[in-house]
Design a protein around this motif. Structure first.
Motif, PDB file in Angstrom:
ATOM      1  N   ASP A  44       0.830  -1.203   0.000  1.00  0.00           N
ATOM      2  CA  ASP A  44       0.000   0.000   0.000  1.00  0.00           C
ATOM      3  C   ASP A  44       0.865   1.254   0.000  1.00  0.00           C
ATOM      4  N   ASP A  45       1.871   1.254   0.859  1.00  0.00           N
ATOM      5  CA  ASP A  45       2.768   2.407   0.935  1.00  0.00           C
ATOM      6  C   ASP A  45       3.468   2.641  -0.399  1.00  0.00           C
ATOM      7  N   HIS A  46       3.970   1.551  -0.953  1.00  0.00           N
ATOM      8  CA  HIS A  46       4.674   1.622  -2.226  1.00  0.00           C
ATOM      9  C   HIS A  46       3.758   2.177  -3.313  1.00  0.00           C
ATOM     10  N   MET A  47       2.514   1.740  -3.266  1.00  0.00           N
ATOM     11  CA  MET A  47       1.513   2.159  -4.236  1.00  0.00           C
ATOM     12  C   MET A  47       1.315   3.671  -4.196  1.00  0.00           C
ATOM     13  N   VAL A  48       1.165   4.185  -2.996  1.00  0.00           N
ATOM     14  CA  VAL A  48       0.944   5.615  -2.835  1.00  0.00           C
ATOM     15  C   VAL A  48       2.169   6.393  -3.319  1.00  0.00           C
ATOM     16  N   LEU A  56       4.325   5.433  -5.603  1.00  0.00           N
ATOM     17  CA  LEU A  56       4.358   5.393  -7.066  1.00  0.00           C
ATOM     18  C   LEU A  56       3.341   6.348  -7.681  1.00  0.00           C
ATOM     19  N   ALA A  57       2.193   6.446  -7.016  1.00  0.00           N
ATOM     20  CA  ALA A  57       1.113   7.242  -7.585  1.00  0.00           C
ATOM     21  C   ALA A  57       1.314   8.734  -7.361  1.00  0.00           C
ATOM     22  N   GLN A  58       1.934   9.095  -6.245  1.00  0.00           N
ATOM     23  CA  GLN A  58       1.907  10.507  -5.858  1.00  0.00           C
ATOM     24  C   GLN A  58       3.267  11.197  -5.860  1.00  0.00           C
ATOM     25  N   LYS A  59       4.316  10.424  -5.863  1.00  0.00           N
ATOM     26  CA  LYS A  59       5.625  11.075  -5.804  1.00  0.00           C
ATOM     27  C   LYS A  59       6.289  11.161  -7.170  1.00  0.00           C
ATOM     28  N   GLU A 100      10.434  13.460   0.445  1.00  0.00           N
ATOM     29  CA  GLU A 100       9.097  13.713   0.993  1.00  0.00           C
ATOM     30  C   GLU A 100       8.285  14.719   0.157  1.00  0.00           C
TER      31      GLU A 100
END
Lengths: 227, 227
Positions: free
Chosen positions: A140-144, A146-149, A227
DNA sequence: AAATTTGTATGACAAATATCATATTTTAAT
DNA sequence: ATTAAAATATGATATTTGTCATACAAATTT
């Protein structure tokens, strides 16, 4: 003659620590040991594994081939961890390939015995569940990420993660040895973009490139950048 | 007075189908029912839930706030599914928020009883494990999609997934009602980009925009576009 | 040792996507 | 009903990222 499982590193770190003497004996008898050379697969996407692998030594990558032909690295797995639990429990072929990044030593435990442990040893089941839950959280963390950073942020994040997880050599370079292509496959970008950013990080003093190796120079700046 | 759990929709579709009469009775006694209005949270990132939620009616989104302040939608959860299993098993605060997309009916089962089911009912444990493994597989797939596909491909893929999972109304529009911002949050892009692409899909006859609603017109083309 | 292949590096450019601005429509609040 | 706020839509532009070309270095093969 099989070696004992009692003192094995895998037992200390994985769900297997819940197994009792009797169960360990059973495991020692049914297991098969393998040496996997760097670059070789342990299993490939779509295969039915019919058991789990214990990683005794060496690191491997779990990858998934995307539609455009690139390998996405989903996770790196290190000594002490188990492999293939998901597809065993789901009773499905694996959705990922496992390929050795270094020479490896692994043991294979057949499905039959694992299922018996599940049925007889509640703590073992619970441990496996916790591990998979941990993987899910990481995913889940990785997903976010990839999607947002941005790619730059992801590269910074990944370099820190690699040092934290696999440590560094005496010269300060990352202990884990990934090609630029593999690093790009972790952060989800083109190899050239990855190389370009490493080059930029090098110029701005965040990291140092020593041949193909990477040393983190300014952790704090890298952290802020991620970040 | 609590209603029975025996005929509940959640029991038919979830891990709970492994529970026997006695266990269902225990559950009916300990559960708390809630009505959650559209837009309200069931729980928020960082909370300790101390139990699991059964979704009896309505759909909710699981989101994670990213560093840049945008909500990434990690998963949509529909009636019959359970919520909060991961953090209960990991004994950690939730890493995700759950927010109702429609008015919802949910039941809360305290941790104590769930743990008892784990210990006494092996099939239940196995079912929960399978569910979590399924989530992990989905997360891996989603990850690769986010890393390797273009926004256009992801939008096409997501629209098809939404129709497959939640169905359509009589007028052909997607039954699940997401704002453009939420849709953007699923595919990991800016709201404007999402709107722009929907507009383009509309012009090229892939979809039809009926007010805020979306109807899939050319499934095959959309499928090809998503690969 | 020479030749070939593979991996790393960099420039030039194109394509994808984000951001900012602004208009329009829809929904909610007064 | 009127106003205010929020959501949708679209244009203009900047930024990020990918692609293609090419050079160079390192590793591997012959």
């Amino acid at each position: 003659m099989s070696s004992k499982c009692e003192q094995c590193i895998v037992r200390q770190f994985s769900s297997l620590k819940a197994l009792n003497k009797e169960e360990l004996l059973k495991m020692a008898e049914c297991k098969t040991s393998y040496i996997i050379k760097k670059g070789e697969p342990i299993f490939e996407e779509g295969e039915t594994t019919n058991g789990i692998f214990c990683i005794k030594d060496g690191v491997c990558k779990l990858t998934k081939l995307s539609a455009n032909g690139k390998d996405q690295i989903v996770k790196l797995v290190k000594p002490g961890e188990l492999l293939g639990q998901r597809s065993l429990i789901s009773e499905e072929p694996t959705n990922l390939s496992a390929v050795a990044l270094e020479d490896m030593e692994v043991c294979f435990i057949p499905k039959k015995e694992i299922m018996e442990f599940f049925n007889e040893n509640n703590q073992f089941s619970m441990n496996v569940m916790k591990t998979i839950c941990g993987d899910l959280k990481d995913a889940d963390d990785h997903m976010v990420s990839l999607a947002q950073k941005s790619v730059k942020e992801r590269l910074a994040e990944t370099l820190l993660h690699l040092e934290d997880t696999f440590g560094k050599n005496e010269d300060g370079t990352l202990h884990i040895q990934l090609s630029r292509e593999e690093l790009a496959g972790m952060i989800g970008t083109a190899t050239e973009s990855c190389i370009r950013l490493l080059s930029e990080f090098n110029k701005t003093g965040l990291i140092e490139l020593i041949g193909k190796k990477i040393a983190i120079v300014d952790r704090n700046k890298l952290k802020r950048m991620s970040e």
